[in-house]
Design an enzyme around this catalytic site. Structure first.
Site, PDB file in Angstrom:
ATOM      1  N   GLY A 161       0.855  -1.351   0.135  1.00 19.85           N
ATOM      2  CA  GLY A 161       0.146   0.020   0.072  1.00 19.85           C
ATOM      3  C   GLY A 161       0.946   1.386   0.046  1.00 19.85           C
ATOM      4  N   PRO A 177       5.114  -4.590  -0.541  1.00 21.27           N
ATOM      5  CA  PRO A 177       4.912  -3.616  -1.521  1.00 21.27           C
ATOM      6  C   PRO A 177       4.889  -4.024  -3.055  1.00 21.27           C
ATOM      7  CG  PRO A 177       7.313  -3.548  -0.964  1.00 21.27           C
ATOM      8  CD  PRO A 177       6.676  -4.686  -0.244  1.00 21.27           C
ATOM      9  N   GLY A 178       3.797  -3.467  -3.815  1.00 20.00           N
ATOM     10  CA  GLY A 178       3.872  -3.759  -5.112  1.00 20.00           C
ATOM     11  C   GLY A 178       4.209  -2.452  -6.018  1.00 20.00           C
ATOM     12  N   ARG A 179       3.065  -1.481  -5.749  1.00 19.95           N
ATOM     13  CA  ARG A 179       3.144  -0.320  -6.478  1.00 19.95           C
ATOM     14  C   ARG A 179       4.541   0.430  -6.243  1.00 19.95           C
ATOM     15  NH1 ARG A 179      -1.386   2.622  -7.758  1.00 19.95           N
ATOM     16  NH2 ARG A 179      -2.457   1.379  -5.884  1.00 19.95           N
ATOM     17  N   ARG A 217      -6.556   2.655 -15.336  1.00 16.94           N
ATOM     18  CA  ARG A 217      -6.689   3.218 -13.923  1.00 16.94           C
ATOM     19  C   ARG A 217      -7.624   4.631 -13.910  1.00 16.94           C
ATOM     20  NH1 ARG A 217      -3.001   4.552 -10.922  1.00 16.94           N
ATOM     21  NH2 ARG A 217      -3.945   3.628  -9.100  1.00 16.94           N
ATOM     22  N   TYR A 221     -10.591   4.321 -11.255  1.00 14.45           N
ATOM     23  CA  TYR A 221     -10.025   4.852  -9.731  1.00 14.45           C
ATOM     24  C   TYR A 221     -10.238   6.483 -10.018  1.00 14.45           C
ATOM     25  CZ  TYR A 221      -8.044   0.440  -9.605  1.00 14.45           C
ATOM     26  OH  TYR A 221      -7.980  -1.096  -9.497  1.00 14.45           O
ATOM     27  N   CYS A 228     -13.459   2.874 -28.082  1.00 17.86           N
ATOM     28  CA  CYS A 228     -14.765   3.508 -28.097  1.00 17.86           C
ATOM     29  C   CYS A 228     -15.360   3.650 -27.237  1.00 17.86           C
ATOM     30  CB  CYS A 228     -15.296   2.548 -29.304  1.00 17.86           C
ATOM     31  SG  CYS A 228     -14.661   2.398 -31.093  1.00 17.86           S
ATOM     32  N   GLU A 229     -14.917   4.741 -26.370  1.00 18.09           N
ATOM     33  CA  GLU A 229     -15.721   5.276 -25.136  1.00 18.09           C
ATOM     34  C   GLU A 229     -15.124   6.481 -24.976  1.00 18.09           C
ATOM     35  OE1 GLU A 229     -16.073   2.973 -21.656  1.00 18.09           O
ATOM     36  OE2 GLU A 229     -15.860   1.047 -22.624  1.00 18.09           O
ATOM     37  N   TYR A 246       0.177  -1.788 -12.151  1.00 16.50           N
ATOM     38  CA  TYR A 246      -1.026  -2.167 -12.421  1.00 16.50           C
ATOM     39  C   TYR A 246      -1.532  -1.532 -13.784  1.00 16.50           C
ATOM     40  CZ  TYR A 246      -1.173  -3.163  -7.365  1.00 16.50           C
ATOM     41  OH  TYR A 246      -0.809  -3.538  -6.232  1.00 16.50           O
TER      42      TYR A 246
HETATM   43  N1  LLP Z   1      -0.825  -7.374  -0.245  1.00 20.29           N
HETATM   44  C1  LLP Z   1      -1.829  -7.604  -0.522  1.00 20.29           C
HETATM   45  C2  LLP Z   1      -2.543  -8.453   0.179  1.00 20.29           C
HETATM   46  C3  LLP Z   1      -2.434  -6.691  -1.464  1.00 20.29           C
HETATM   47  O1  LLP Z   1      -3.873  -6.829  -1.539  1.00 20.29           O
HETATM   48  C4  LLP Z   1      -1.967  -5.741  -2.345  1.00 20.29           C
HETATM   49  C5  LLP Z   1      -2.696  -5.014  -3.236  1.00 20.29           C
HETATM   50  C6  LLP Z   1      -0.494  -5.503  -2.070  1.00 20.29           C
HETATM   51  C7  LLP Z   1      -0.117  -6.525  -1.149  1.00 20.29           C
HETATM   52  C8  LLP Z   1       0.182  -4.550  -2.723  1.00 20.29           C
HETATM   53  O2  LLP Z   1      -0.299  -3.405  -2.578  1.00 20.29           O
HETATM   54  P1  LLP Z   1       0.584  -2.030  -3.363  1.00 20.29           P
HETATM   55  O3  LLP Z   1       1.703  -1.926  -2.461  1.00 20.29           O
HETATM   56  O4  LLP Z   1       0.786  -2.119  -4.660  1.00 20.29           O
HETATM   57  O5  LLP Z   1      -0.440  -0.817  -3.088  1.00 20.29           O
HETATM   58  N2  LLP Z   1      -5.432  -2.169  -9.044  1.00 20.29           N
HETATM   59  C9  LLP Z   1      -5.288  -1.233  -8.156  1.00 20.29           C
HETATM   60  C10 LLP Z   1      -4.413  -1.680  -7.061  1.00 20.29           C
HETATM   61  C11 LLP Z   1      -4.978  -2.804  -6.194  1.00 20.29           C
HETATM   62  C12 LLP Z   1      -4.184  -3.375  -4.821  1.00 20.29           C
HETATM   63  C13 LLP Z   1      -4.702  -4.639  -4.759  1.00 20.29           C
HETATM   64  N3  LLP Z   1      -3.979  -5.344  -3.528  1.00 20.29           N
HETATM   65  C14 LLP Z   1      -4.778   0.087  -8.681  1.00 20.29           C
HETATM   66  O6  LLP Z   1      -4.346   0.103  -9.952  1.00 20.29           O
HETATM   67  O7  LLP Z   1      -4.523   1.156  -8.091  1.00 20.29           O
END
Ligand code: LLP
Length: 447
Positions: free
Chosen positions: A252, A295-297, A334, A338, A365-366, A394
């Site tokens: 997050g 962390p992902g994002r 996105r 969002y 087409c939107e 994402y």
């Molecule tokens: N761990 C869990 C259990 C999660 O559900 C998520 C994200 C993460 C880690 C990684 O979160 P991050 O660090 O990337 O914020 N598609 C959306 C984001 C969905 C996130 C879902 N879960 C977007 O494009 O903003």
């Protein structure tokens, strides 16, 4: 190639070469567009590795950083994550398959999901996956059946819904009580889950997990989440005598999409979480658990750019200028999902002042196919290359084939080196899975 350096201070840093072209790493973005076509996802490997290291330094030797593969996964990305010594968080059989196909050690994989299938769980157990984060009672039943008689005890964490609302978009907010994810704390479900897991011989309960949401700029919700995990751990200790040695607070961590975005430093957020874990451990007379973050994002977002080519420019006098590019909502859903916002430059005139405010739209087409509602660009014309910043997370992972457009390629820039890491889809790929029943076959085409 002469490098003339940074032409814009602040964020995003815009570096150009002697031709005024945007540089990504040491590579001319316009050359990338020419050689690999557009739309094109571009990743700067050094930026990804820097973020991996920043997180690892912040959690220290005792902590774990599990990259959330949902943000962006392909085999090359798996290799980088492995080399950087991170663990990997997967949420599906497909992500698990990708990780294993790229040689990622199964014992460093964490498996998430609110509805894992029996087949996915069976595979995870067979390969000896590191952690399964158990989400609900049904999953405990499935795991009890699948591990019956097995010599190995599968380490699991319990995902709790901590009842914390982080300030972010509703669709990416996951910590609140009214959520499809995890065991509720207030009604005693988390404690009941612990009892059931402890009574299952094939499972080893090692910790607790929560994830409060995504793109979070505040430290406070993380501190509250850490405290909530320790409260639950203390309750489980009192009730069952079991000590849970791992605390996973999820991902997050926020990133910059716009110049005014000010995410807190990773080290600061993680230090606060660790301090809170220590404080609670002291209060409850428990040992301090090892911290995991996911962390992902924050690992990939700012390392990614999307390059597009400008097509139609429609100027409605006194109203607005629409600049259409050869991508849009299928490579970046996105904004539509969002209300996400971005910034961009004309990559082939990155040193020119961005004097015209336009709406950057896609070719789907939107009417909602808007990439950026208002962005200042340097006199955009057909044929220009547009670079959108912070598109590493994402985007590819959520891309679709809407309107039957092939998905873009992804390239990895490493200094002056460029490698294709995901091939561009072809029209043939689009019809590869199509089947025509014989009665519908085109005349003369055979069955
Ligand atoms: N761990 C869990 C259990 C999660 O559900 C998520 C994200 C993460 C880690 C990684 O979160 P991050 O660090 O990337 O914020 N598609 C959306 C984001 C969905 C996130 C879902 N879960 C977007 O494009 O903003």
């Amino acid at each position: 190639m002469p490098l003339t350096g940074t032409v814009r201070t602040g964020w995003p840093p815009v570096r150009v070469n002697g031709e005024g072209h945007l540089l990504i790493g040491q590579v001319d973005a316009v050359r990338l567009a020419r050689e690999h076509g557009t739309p094109l996802y571009v990743y700067d490997e050094a930026a990804i590795r820097d973020r991996c290291r920043e997180f690892r330094r912040a959690v220290g030797e005792a902590g774990t950083v599990a990259y959330a593969g949902k943000a962006f996964l392909c085999k090359a990305m798996v290799r980088i994550v492995e080399e950087e010594g991170l663990a990997l968080d997967v949420v599906s059989g497909g992500e698990l398959y990708t990780a294993l196909a790229a040689g990622f050690p199964p014992e460093r994989i964490v498996f998430h999901g609110n509805d894992k299938s029996p087949a996915e769980l069976r595979t995870a157990l067979q390969v000896g996956i590191g952690r399964i984060v158990v989400d609900n009672f049904h999953e405990i039943d499935l795991l009890a059946g699948l591990t019956e008689g097995s010599a190995r005890r599968q380490p699991v964490l319990i995902r709790v819904a901590p009842g914390i609302e982080a300030h972010t978009h509703e669709y990416i907010s996951t910590g609140q009580q009214d959520s499809k994810f995890g065991f509720d704390v207030a009604t005693g479900q988390a404690l009941e889950a612990a009892r059931r897991i402890l009574a299952t011989p094939g499972l080893e309960l090692v910790g607790l997990h929560c994830h409060i949401g995504s793109q979070i700029f505040e430290v406070e919700p993380y501190r509250l989440a850490a405290r909530r995990l320790m409260e639950v751990a203390a309750a489980i200790r009192r009730d069952t005598g079991a000590w849970l040695r791992e605390a996973d607070v999820g991902g997050g961590f926020g990133v910059r999409y716009l110049p005014e975005d000010r995410p807190p430093a990773v080290a600061e957020v993680i230090a606060e979480i660790q301090a809170e874990l220590r404080r609670c451990a002291g209060e409850y007379g428990l040992p301090v658990p090892a911290l995991t973050v996911e962390p992902g994002r924050a690992i990939v977002a700012e390392a990614g750019y999307t390059l597009y080519t400008v097509g139609a420019v429609k100027r409605i006098p006194g109203v607005r200028t629409y600049v259409a590019v050869d991508g849009g909502m299928a490579d970046n859903p996105r904004p539509a999902l969002y209300g996400a916002e971005y910034t961009a430059v004309v990559a082939n005139r990155a040193d020119a002042p961005p004097l015209e405010t336009v709406r950057l739209v896609g070719r789907y087409c939107e009417s909602g196919d808007i990439l950026i509602r208002e962005v200042a660009l340097a006199d955009p014309r057909p044929g220009d290359v547009i670079a959108v910043f912070t598109t590493g997370a994402y985007h590819y992972s959520m891309a679709s084939n809407y309107n039957r457009f092939p998905r873009p390629a992804a390239v990895l820039v490493n200094g002056a080196e460029v490698d294709v890491i995901i091939e561009r889809e072809t029209y043939a790929d689009l019809v590869r899975q199509d089947r025509v029943p014989p009665r519908l076959a085109a005349r003369g085409a055979g069955a």
